[in-house]
Scaffold this active site. Structure first.
Site, short mmCIF file in Angstrom:
data_model
loop_
_atom_site.label_atom_id
_atom_site.label_comp_id
_atom_site.label_asym_id
_atom_site.label_seq_id
_atom_site.Cartn_x
_atom_site.Cartn_y
_atom_site.Cartn_z
CB CYS A 113 -0.95 -0.01 1.19
SG CYS A 113 -1.95 -1.49 1.25
CG HIS A 254 -3.34 3.13 2.45
ND1 HIS A 254 -3.81 2.84 1.18
CD2 HIS A 254 -3.39 1.96 3.14
CE1 HIS A 254 -4.11 1.55 1.12
NE2 HIS A 254 -3.87 1.00 2.29
CG ASN A 286 -6.59 -1.37 1.23
OD1 ASN A 286 -5.89 -0.87 0.35
ND2 ASN A 286 -6.09 -1.89 2.34
O1 UT7 Z 1 -3.74 -1.53 3.63
C1 UT7 Z 1 -3.14 -1.75 4.87
C2 UT7 Z 1 -3.45 -3.07 5.32
N1 UT7 Z 1 -4.74 -3.37 5.82
C3 UT7 Z 1 -5.34 -2.75 6.85
O2 UT7 Z 1 -4.95 -1.70 7.26
C4 UT7 Z 1 -6.46 -3.44 7.53
C5 UT7 Z 1 -6.27 -3.45 9.01
N2 UT7 Z 1 -7.26 -4.16 9.79
C6 UT7 Z 1 -8.57 -3.83 9.78
O3 UT7 Z 1 -9.01 -2.97 9.06
C7 UT7 Z 1 -9.48 -4.55 10.78
O4 UT7 Z 1 -8.69 -5.29 11.65
C8 UT7 Z 1 -10.53 -5.48 10.10
C9 UT7 Z 1 -11.57 -4.62 9.39
C10 UT7 Z 1 -9.87 -6.41 9.11
C11 UT7 Z 1 -11.25 -6.29 11.16
O5 UT7 Z 1 -11.87 -5.44 12.10
P1 UT7 Z 1 -11.74 -5.71 13.66
O6 UT7 Z 1 -12.55 -4.70 14.35
O7 UT7 Z 1 -10.28 -5.79 13.95
O8 UT7 Z 1 -12.47 -7.10 13.82
P2 UT7 Z 1 -11.88 -8.47 14.37
O9 UT7 Z 1 -10.91 -9.05 13.39
O10 UT7 Z 1 -11.41 -8.26 15.77
O11 UT7 Z 1 -13.19 -9.36 14.39
C12 UT7 Z 1 -14.28 -9.09 15.26
C13 UT7 Z 1 -15.36 -10.10 15.00
C14 UT7 Z 1 -14.87 -11.54 14.95
O12 UT7 Z 1 -15.86 -12.35 15.52
P3 UT7 Z 1 -15.69 -12.94 17.00
O13 UT7 Z 1 -14.42 -13.75 16.93
O14 UT7 Z 1 -15.57 -11.75 17.89
O15 UT7 Z 1 -16.92 -13.75 17.18
C15 UT7 Z 1 -14.78 -11.83 13.47
O16 UT7 Z 1 -14.92 -13.20 13.17
O17 UT7 Z 1 -15.95 -9.84 13.72
C16 UT7 Z 1 -15.95 -11.03 12.94
N3 UT7 Z 1 -15.82 -10.69 11.53
C17 UT7 Z 1 -16.85 -10.41 10.75
N4 UT7 Z 1 -18.18 -10.36 10.98
C18 UT7 Z 1 -18.99 -10.03 9.95
C19 UT7 Z 1 -14.68 -10.58 10.82
N5 UT7 Z 1 -14.97 -10.23 9.56
C20 UT7 Z 1 -16.32 -10.12 9.49
C21 UT7 Z 1 -17.20 -9.78 8.44
N6 UT7 Z 1 -18.52 -9.75 8.72
N7 UT7 Z 1 -16.78 -9.48 7.20
#
Ligand code: UT7
Length: 329
Positions: A113, A254, A286
């Site tokens: 990125c 970004h 993204n």
């Molecule tokens: O370009 C640079 C690189 N990329 C980034 O900068 C991305 C960086 N990371 C992020 O943007 C975030 O970490 C994400 C958007 C990927 C995830 O958000 P989060 O608030 O960190 O969620 P999490 O991974 O802690 O997941 C929370 C919950 C989980 O369920 P449990 O384990 O709490 O029951 C996930 O399984 O949300 C669940 N989950 C979803 N639920 C519905 C994960 N993805 C989804 C989804 N829909 N698409």
């Protein structure tokens, strides 16, 4: 003082739109979850017959047209991408051929990125040293072909497209004031594509069975580092130019996650609803190396940047790589 200046910008996105509602039909997710956790509403997806070079070439033509120069005048083409048309030759060479930049050297740059800011940094140095007068810097991706559409943690995030900028030598006050690039390789396997390189070649059947040719990401880890690194990169740019956040006319971060964008802006004293913060993530998701040049082009064409404005760019991505650029528009 000799420096480089952006004289033309262009972007090109696929027409096909994939909304959060479309995603609800293929994976266990919801528009509400995606919107509240990421800020993304829709993303553009390449169709059959469209490649990274397709979007890169069109974005480049538009940037050249705005700059009012011919492709033959280019000395150098730098293309940031992690989704090249082929492992080799460089997609930059395909773009060179397609736009007719017969006098340019062309290469790809892999900084995820941060690819566009890395490219801008190299282009700026070539111009300042006098080794090039006109350079085309491109960020282009077709991430939809390396996204695992069964993995709801990642497939909701990414989109396809390209942005480009023409840099020319200038002796005026405006132009690129500074660029800073950084890497932290100790997190290389936090955001990566495990397969289809030579550790896990695509020629090995197990690579495909284990779904290794798709993006893998430790989302939480990446999130935390992204906020800190973008702030560090942005502050380095300001300090190097004797400026404070109050001097920033437009911050173009970004576009990875609205929460990362807002947290970065907040650390710089810029509120989430401040007109000085540029956000188009809701429309495109993204797009990795393409996110900043697409944003610059949109900001440019919609009059968000005026002559004399201080425009601050900050990026973070796989590697980890991160960086910033401060531009006097
Ligand atoms: O370009 C640079 C690189 N990329 C980034 O900068 C991305 C960086 N990371 C992020 O943007 C975030 O970490 C994400 C958007 C990927 C995830 O958000 P989060 O608030 O960190 O969620 P999490 O991974 O802690 O997941 C929370 C919950 C989980 O369920 P449990 O384990 O709490 O029951 C996930 O399984 O949300 C669940 N989950 C979803 N639920 C519905 C994960 N993805 C989804 C989804 N829909 N698409």
């Amino acid at each position: 003082m000799v420096r480089s200046r952006i004289t033309g910008t262009g972007s090109c996105l696929p027409d096909k739109i994939l909304t959060n509602l479309d995603l609800e039909r293929i994976i266990d997710t919801s528009d509400e979850w995606i919107t509240s956790r990421t800020g993304i509403k829709e993303r553009r997806i390449a169709e059959e017959g469209q490649f990274t070079s397709t979007f890169a070439a069109e974005a480049s033509r538009r940037a050249l047209e705005m700059a009012g120069i011919k492709a033959e005048e280019l000395d150098l083409i730098i293309l940031g991408t992690v989704t090249p048309d082929f492992p080799f030759p460089a997609t930059a060479c395909i773009v060179q051929h397609e736009i007719g930049a017969v006098n340019a050297a062309a290469f790809d740059l892999s900084a995820a990125c941060s690819g566009f800011i890395y490219g801008l940094s190299i282009a700026d140095k070539y111009i300042r040293t006098g080794d090039a007068k006109k350079v085309l810097v491109i960020g282009a991706e077709v991430l939809s072909r390396v996204v695992d559409w069964t993995d709801r943690n990642t497939c909701i995030l990414f989109g396809d497209g390209s942005g480009a900028a023409v840099l020319e030598v200038t002796e005026g006050d405006s132009g690129i004031l500074s660029t800073h690039i950084f890497s932290n390789g100790s997190f290389w396997n936090t955001l990566y594509q495990p397969g289809c390189g030579n550790r896990n070649p695509a020629t090995n059947e197990q690579t495909l069975l284990d779904r290794l040719c798709y993006i893998r990401m430790e989302g939480n880890d990446v999130f935390k580092h992204a906020v800190r690194a973008m702030e560090e990169a942005a502050c380095t740019a300001l300090t190097a130019n004797g400026m404070t956040p109050a001097d920033v006319s437009l911050l173009i971060p970004h576009q990875a996650n609205r929460r990362i964008i807002d947290a970065t802006a907040k650390r710089l004293g810029i509120a989430a609803d401040d007109a000085r913060l540029f956000v188009n993530l809701h429309n495109y998701g993204n797009t990795s190396s393409a996110s900043i040049p697409i944003s610059i082009d949109e900001a440019n064409r919609t009059g968000r940047m005026k002559s004399g404005d201080n425009v601050l760019l900050a990026a973070f991505g796989g590697g980890f790589t991160y960086g910033s650029a401060l531009i006097r528009w």
